[in-house]
Design a protein around this motif. Structure first.
Motif, PDB file in Angstrom:
ATOM      1  N   ARG A 127       0.541  -1.025  -0.001  1.00 45.89           N
ATOM      2  CA  ARG A 127       0.192  -1.400   1.375  1.00 45.89           C
ATOM      3  C   ARG A 127       1.442  -1.685   2.203  1.00 45.89           C
ATOM      4  O   ARG A 127       1.571  -1.219   3.340  1.00 45.89           O
ATOM      5  CB  ARG A 127      -0.710  -2.650   1.371  1.00 45.89           C
ATOM      6  N   VAL A 128       2.374  -2.419   1.621  1.00 50.77           N
ATOM      7  CA  VAL A 128       3.617  -2.743   2.333  1.00 50.77           C
ATOM      8  C   VAL A 128       4.389  -1.467   2.642  1.00 50.77           C
ATOM      9  O   VAL A 128       4.868  -1.273   3.764  1.00 50.77           O
ATOM     10  CB  VAL A 128       4.470  -3.740   1.518  1.00 50.77           C
ATOM     11  N   ALA A 129       4.503  -0.572   1.664  1.00 52.07           N
ATOM     12  CA  ALA A 129       5.198   0.699   1.885  1.00 52.07           C
ATOM     13  C   ALA A 129       4.491   1.533   2.953  1.00 52.07           C
ATOM     14  O   ALA A 129       5.144   2.147   3.805  1.00 52.07           O
ATOM     15  CB  ALA A 129       5.289   1.480   0.576  1.00 52.07           C
ATOM     16  N   TYR A 130       3.164   1.540   2.933  1.00 53.66           N
ATOM     17  CA  TYR A 130       2.376   2.273   3.930  1.00 53.66           C
ATOM     18  C   TYR A 130       2.656   1.735   5.333  1.00 53.66           C
ATOM     19  O   TYR A 130       2.816   2.497   6.281  1.00 53.66           O
ATOM     20  CB  TYR A 130       0.886   2.141   3.588  1.00 53.66           C
ATOM     21  N   ASN A 131       2.713   0.418   5.468  1.00 53.84           N
ATOM     22  CA  ASN A 131       2.944  -0.193   6.781  1.00 53.84           C
ATOM     23  C   ASN A 131       4.385  -0.061   7.266  1.00 53.84           C
ATOM     24  O   ASN A 131       4.632  -0.111   8.467  1.00 53.84           O
ATOM     25  CB  ASN A 131       2.538  -1.670   6.761  1.00 53.84           C
ATOM     26  N   LYS A 132       5.330   0.130   6.343  1.00 49.24           N
ATOM     27  CA  LYS A 132       6.749   0.216   6.721  1.00 49.24           C
ATOM     28  C   LYS A 132       7.268   1.649   6.816  1.00 49.24           C
ATOM     29  O   LYS A 132       8.426   1.845   7.158  1.00 49.24           O
ATOM     30  CB  LYS A 132       7.605  -0.537   5.697  1.00 49.24           C
ATOM     31  N   ARG A 133       6.442   2.621   6.531  1.00 47.15           N
ATOM     32  CA  ARG A 133       6.939   4.002   6.507  1.00 47.15           C
ATOM     33  C   ARG A 133       7.474   4.407   7.883  1.00 47.15           C
ATOM     34  O   ARG A 133       7.003   3.938   8.918  1.00 47.15           O
ATOM     35  CB  ARG A 133       5.859   4.955   6.011  1.00 47.15           C
ATOM     36  N   GLU A 134       8.436   5.286   7.873  1.00 47.64           N
ATOM     37  CA  GLU A 134       9.140   5.686   9.095  1.00 47.64           C
ATOM     38  C   GLU A 134       8.282   6.526  10.041  1.00 47.64           C
ATOM     39  O   GLU A 134       8.418   6.423  11.247  1.00 47.64           O
ATOM     40  CB  GLU A 134      10.415   6.461   8.735  1.00 47.64           C
ATOM     41  N   GLU A 139      -1.997   5.540  15.817  1.00 42.71           N
ATOM     42  CA  GLU A 139      -3.404   5.849  15.533  1.00 42.71           C
ATOM     43  C   GLU A 139      -3.711   5.974  14.045  1.00 42.71           C
ATOM     44  O   GLU A 139      -4.858   6.234  13.668  1.00 42.71           O
ATOM     45  CB  GLU A 139      -3.844   7.124  16.270  1.00 42.71           C
ATOM     46  N   ASP A 140      -2.709   5.780  13.171  1.00 41.21           N
ATOM     47  CA  ASP A 140      -2.950   5.819  11.733  1.00 41.21           C
ATOM     48  C   ASP A 140      -3.937   4.718  11.341  1.00 41.21           C
ATOM     49  O   ASP A 140      -3.890   3.614  11.895  1.00 41.21           O
ATOM     50  CB  ASP A 140      -1.646   5.628  10.952  1.00 41.21           C
ATOM     51  N   PRO A 141      -4.802   5.000  10.380  1.00 41.61           N
ATOM     52  CA  PRO A 141      -5.774   3.976   9.968  1.00 41.61           C
ATOM     53  C   PRO A 141      -5.087   2.810   9.264  1.00 41.61           C
ATOM     54  O   PRO A 141      -4.013   2.953   8.684  1.00 41.61           O
ATOM     55  CB  PRO A 141      -6.696   4.731   9.004  1.00 41.61           C
ATOM     56  N   THR A 142      -5.727   1.678   9.333  1.00 36.58           N
ATOM     57  CA  THR A 142      -5.246   0.488   8.630  1.00 36.58           C
ATOM     58  C   THR A 142      -5.436   0.702   7.135  1.00 36.58           C
ATOM     59  O   THR A 142      -6.432   1.273   6.703  1.00 36.58           O
ATOM     60  CB  THR A 142      -6.044  -0.756   9.096  1.00 36.58           C
ATOM     61  N   HIS A 143      -4.475   0.239   6.351  1.00 35.87           N
ATOM     62  CA  HIS A 143      -4.594   0.325   4.894  1.00 35.87           C
ATOM     63  C   HIS A 143      -5.755  -0.562   4.448  1.00 35.87           C
ATOM     64  O   HIS A 143      -5.913  -1.680   4.939  1.00 35.87           O
ATOM     65  CB  HIS A 143      -3.288  -0.129   4.234  1.00 35.87           C
ATOM     66  N   TYR A 144      -6.556  -0.077   3.519  1.00 35.39           N
ATOM     67  CA  TYR A 144      -7.743  -0.813   3.091  1.00 35.39           C
ATOM     68  C   TYR A 144      -7.426  -2.201   2.561  1.00 35.39           C
ATOM     69  O   TYR A 144      -8.179  -3.157   2.770  1.00 35.39           O
ATOM     70  CB  TYR A 144      -8.534  -0.018   2.045  1.00 35.39           C
TER      71      TYR A 144
END
Length: 191
Positions: A127-134, A139-144
């Protein structure tokens, strides 16, 4: 103070920020969202209760199960979130079970407390990596797992056990004391 400001204050108290999708859901919550019957399935409630209890386990204060956080999350999802967000949560719960089956050859609800923590720790890193990606887009969905963590904390610390036993609680109305001594290790105040 409006609901949105109150939720932000609870988030700050808990040391986290609430995602834009959760704030939008809370602001537009009418209590009559679209019914998703998959959210009402016993297996959905069961895995959600175990995840919430792993995030906030019972110690000398009640855990998330005692506060019925799973019911809070499901009610919030049914009443306040868009169908696409509901599906993100449902797909995420399947991913949690898949991760536990892959790592331990057992369903998440059948794991030991240590195994559950290990599975959720890896998912939280994801989740942290998903939120920090470059290349993240607005409009990307929120990680579950973001939904699960936020709603677990919100549900717990606004529940009676969370507010009165995990936090220091003074019933309102009460007298105002502008300067209260704080000792290291004291509980935070409930709002």
């Amino acid at each position: 103070m409006n609901r949105r400001d109150a939720i932000k204050n609870v988030a700050l108290l808990l040391g986290t920020a609430i995602s834009a999708s959760t704030l939008a859901a809370l602001e537009g919550c009418t209590g009559s969202g679209p019914r998703n019957y998959a959210l009402e399935a016993p297996e959905t409630k069961s895995i959600l209760a175990e995840i919430a209890e792993t995030i906030i386990p019972q110690t000398n204060t009640p855990g998330a199960k005692a506060a019925k956080v799973d019911e809070f999350i499901l009610t919030m999802m049914q009443d306040c979130y868009e169908p696409k967000d509901q599906q993100i949560l449902l797909d995420g719960l399947k991913k949690v079970d898949e991760a536990s089956n892959k790592q331990y050859k057992k369903s998440f609800v059948d794991l030991t407390a240590e195994e559950k923590t290990a599975v959720l720790t890896e998912i939280d890193k994801e989740r942290v990596a998903y939120n920090k990606r470059e290349n993240k887009q607005k409009e990307d969905p929120t990680h579950y797992f973001q939904f699960i963590k936020e709603l677990t904390l919100l549900g717990y610390f606004t529940s009676k056990p969370g507010a009165t036993e995990a936090l220091r609680y003074v019933a309102v109305p009460g007298k105002f004391e502008g300067c209260v001594p704080y000792k290291k290790g004291d509980k935070a105040w409930a709002m």
